[in-house]
Enzyme design. Structure first.
Site, PDB file in Angstrom:
ATOM      1  N   LYS A   1       2.733  21.727  29.264  1.00 59.32           N
ATOM      2  CA  LYS A   1       1.925  21.074  27.561  1.00 59.32           C
ATOM      3  C   LYS A   1       0.649  20.138  28.003  1.00 59.32           C
ATOM      4  O   LYS A   1       0.110  19.425  28.982  1.00 59.32           O
ATOM      5  CB  LYS A   1       3.045  20.096  27.289  1.00 59.32           C
ATOM      6  CG  LYS A   1       4.777  20.974  27.102  1.00 59.32           C
ATOM      7  CD  LYS A   1       5.969  20.319  26.022  1.00 59.32           C
ATOM      8  CE  LYS A   1       6.909  20.960  26.212  1.00 59.32           C
ATOM      9  NZ  LYS A   1       7.222  20.506  25.294  1.00 59.32           N
TER      10      LYS A   1
ATOM     11  N   TYR B   1       8.310  27.827  18.310  1.00 62.97           N
ATOM     12  CA  TYR B   1       9.387  26.298  17.963  1.00 62.97           C
ATOM     13  C   TYR B   1       9.677  26.608  16.912  1.00 62.97           C
ATOM     14  O   TYR B   1      10.220  25.598  15.355  1.00 62.97           O
ATOM     15  CB  TYR B   1       8.687  24.992  18.227  1.00 62.97           C
ATOM     16  CG  TYR B   1       8.564  24.693  19.361  1.00 62.97           C
ATOM     17  CD1 TYR B   1       8.966  24.417  20.758  1.00 62.97           C
ATOM     18  CD2 TYR B   1       7.253  23.966  20.009  1.00 62.97           C
ATOM     19  CE1 TYR B   1       8.900  24.264  21.910  1.00 62.97           C
ATOM     20  CE2 TYR B   1       6.627  23.918  20.745  1.00 62.97           C
ATOM     21  CZ  TYR B   1       7.592  23.813  21.626  1.00 62.97           C
ATOM     22  OH  TYR B   1       8.214  23.670  22.680  1.00 62.97           O
TER      23      TYR B   1
ATOM     24  N   ASN C   1       7.809  16.423  26.981  1.00 61.35           N
ATOM     25  CA  ASN C   1       8.382  16.670  28.024  1.00 61.35           C
ATOM     26  C   ASN C   1       8.099  17.517  29.319  1.00 61.35           C
ATOM     27  O   ASN C   1       8.744  18.108  30.353  1.00 61.35           O
ATOM     28  CB  ASN C   1       9.894  16.771  28.040  1.00 61.35           C
ATOM     29  CG  ASN C   1       9.511  18.269  27.100  1.00 61.35           C
ATOM     30  OD1 ASN C   1       8.528  18.459  26.601  1.00 61.35           O
ATOM     31  ND2 ASN C   1      11.145  18.544  26.783  1.00 61.35           N
TER      32      ASN C   1
ATOM     33  N   HIS D   1       7.654  24.050  28.985  1.00 59.20           N
ATOM     34  CA  HIS D   1       7.897  24.720  28.302  1.00 59.20           C
ATOM     35  C   HIS D   1       8.328  25.427  29.394  1.00 59.20           C
ATOM     36  O   HIS D   1       7.105  25.746  29.734  1.00 59.20           O
ATOM     37  CB  HIS D   1       7.704  24.768  27.139  1.00 59.20           C
ATOM     38  CG  HIS D   1       8.863  26.597  26.560  1.00 59.20           C
ATOM     39  ND1 HIS D   1       9.916  25.759  25.833  1.00 59.20           N
ATOM     40  CD2 HIS D   1       8.096  27.263  26.816  1.00 59.20           C
ATOM     41  CE1 HIS D   1      10.225  26.916  25.140  1.00 59.20           C
ATOM     42  NE2 HIS D   1       9.455  28.280  25.589  1.00 59.20           N
TER      43      HIS D   1
ATOM     44  N   GLU E   1       7.986  35.344  24.890  1.00 62.78           N
ATOM     45  CA  GLU E   1       7.049  34.401  24.935  1.00 62.78           C
ATOM     46  C   GLU E   1       6.145  34.914  25.621  1.00 62.78           C
ATOM     47  O   GLU E   1       4.935  34.520  25.715  1.00 62.78           O
ATOM     48  CB  GLU E   1       7.691  33.575  25.372  1.00 62.78           C
ATOM     49  CG  GLU E   1       8.515  32.492  24.237  1.00 62.78           C
ATOM     50  CD  GLU E   1      10.011  31.375  25.312  1.00 62.78           C
ATOM     51  OE1 GLU E   1      10.641  30.318  24.230  1.00 62.78           O
ATOM     52  OE2 GLU E   1       9.181  31.150  26.580  1.00 62.78           O
TER      53      GLU E   1
HETATM   54  P1  CMP Z   1      10.921  22.829  24.630  1.00 60.61           P
HETATM   55  O1  CMP Z   1      11.408  22.895  26.505  1.00 60.61           O
HETATM   56  O2  CMP Z   1       9.840  23.124  24.404  1.00 60.61           O
HETATM   57  O3  CMP Z   1      11.510  23.041  23.745  1.00 60.61           O
HETATM   58  C1  CMP Z   1      11.532  22.211  22.178  1.00 60.61           C
HETATM   59  C2  CMP Z   1      10.628  21.318  22.344  1.00 60.61           C
HETATM   60  O4  CMP Z   1      11.665  20.555  21.333  1.00 60.61           O
HETATM   61  C3  CMP Z   1      11.587  20.457  23.460  1.00 60.61           C
HETATM   62  O5  CMP Z   1      11.185  20.836  24.654  1.00 60.61           O
HETATM   63  C4  CMP Z   1      11.391  19.181  23.872  1.00 60.61           C
HETATM   64  O6  CMP Z   1      10.056  18.744  23.292  1.00 60.61           O
HETATM   65  C5  CMP Z   1      10.954  19.200  21.857  1.00 60.61           C
HETATM   66  N1  CMP Z   1      12.504  18.555  21.309  1.00 60.61           N
HETATM   67  C6  CMP Z   1      13.592  18.590  21.151  1.00 60.61           C
HETATM   68  N2  CMP Z   1      14.274  17.633  21.275  1.00 60.61           N
HETATM   69  C7  CMP Z   1      13.821  16.305  20.509  1.00 60.61           C
HETATM   70  C8  CMP Z   1      14.237  15.663  19.975  1.00 60.61           C
HETATM   71  N3  CMP Z   1      15.112  15.270  19.482  1.00 60.61           N
HETATM   72  N4  CMP Z   1      13.356  14.535  19.477  1.00 60.61           N
HETATM   73  C9  CMP Z   1      11.488  14.933  19.730  1.00 60.61           C
HETATM   74  N5  CMP Z   1      11.357  16.110  20.308  1.00 60.61           N
HETATM   75  C10 CMP Z   1      12.531  16.908  20.781  1.00 60.61           C
END
Ligand code: CMP
Length: 138
Positions: free
Chosen positions: A9, A49, A112, A115, A126
């Protein structure tokens, strides 16, 4: 052989963690089949998403994934999807164990760092979404 789609990311690219992150997948024994730098458009982000569209964090999630360059990778290996998910750790950085990518490098969602696809069906979808140029070779 099983494949998965990984997105490094924008926050991780900005912090120069691309090599560190790819290295962890390589050291595990997974093969990098395809790799490129790119950008997630707001339009594609909303599709990618879409299952989170009703969540309060959706706008912030779209903003974070479109904030700058990303790295797309297709990884391959036995049980690749689960191995990659083990290596990246829990979605919430607060719950991700030290030693995982999110446990070591992330503090809070939505930044985070990585993905990864969560099933063979989403991996296929994907890979097609982010590597349309591969066609039947995906
Ligand atoms: P990802 O694996 O990219 O898939 C969905 C994304 O939503 C996840 O990683 C996080 O980056 C984001 N995400 C999930 N839960 C939350 C939350 N409670 N607040 C903000 N972002 C979130």
């Amino acid at each position: 052989m099983e494949k998965t789609l990984v997105i490094i990311k924008p926050e991780a690219v900005k912090r120069a963690l691309v090599g560190e992150i790819l290295s962890r997948f390589e050291k595990k024994g997974l093969t990098i089949k395809h790799l490129k730098v790119g950008q997630v458009s707001a339009e594609v982000a909303r599709v990618h998403y879409g299952h989170h569209a009703d969540k309060p964090f959706f706008p912030g999630l779209i903003e974070a994934i479109t904030a700058g360059p990303v790295v797309f990778a297709v990884l391959e290996g036995p049980h690749c999807i689960q191995h990659v998910r083990n290596i990246i750790g829990a979605t919430d950085p607060l719950k991700a164990t030290p030693g995982t990518i999110r446990g070591d490098f992330a503090l809070v969602n939505p930044t985070n760092m990585v993905h990864a696809s969560d099933s063979p069906e989403t991996a296929e979808m994907e890979i097609r979404r982010f590597f349309p140029e591969l066609g039947q070779g995906a």
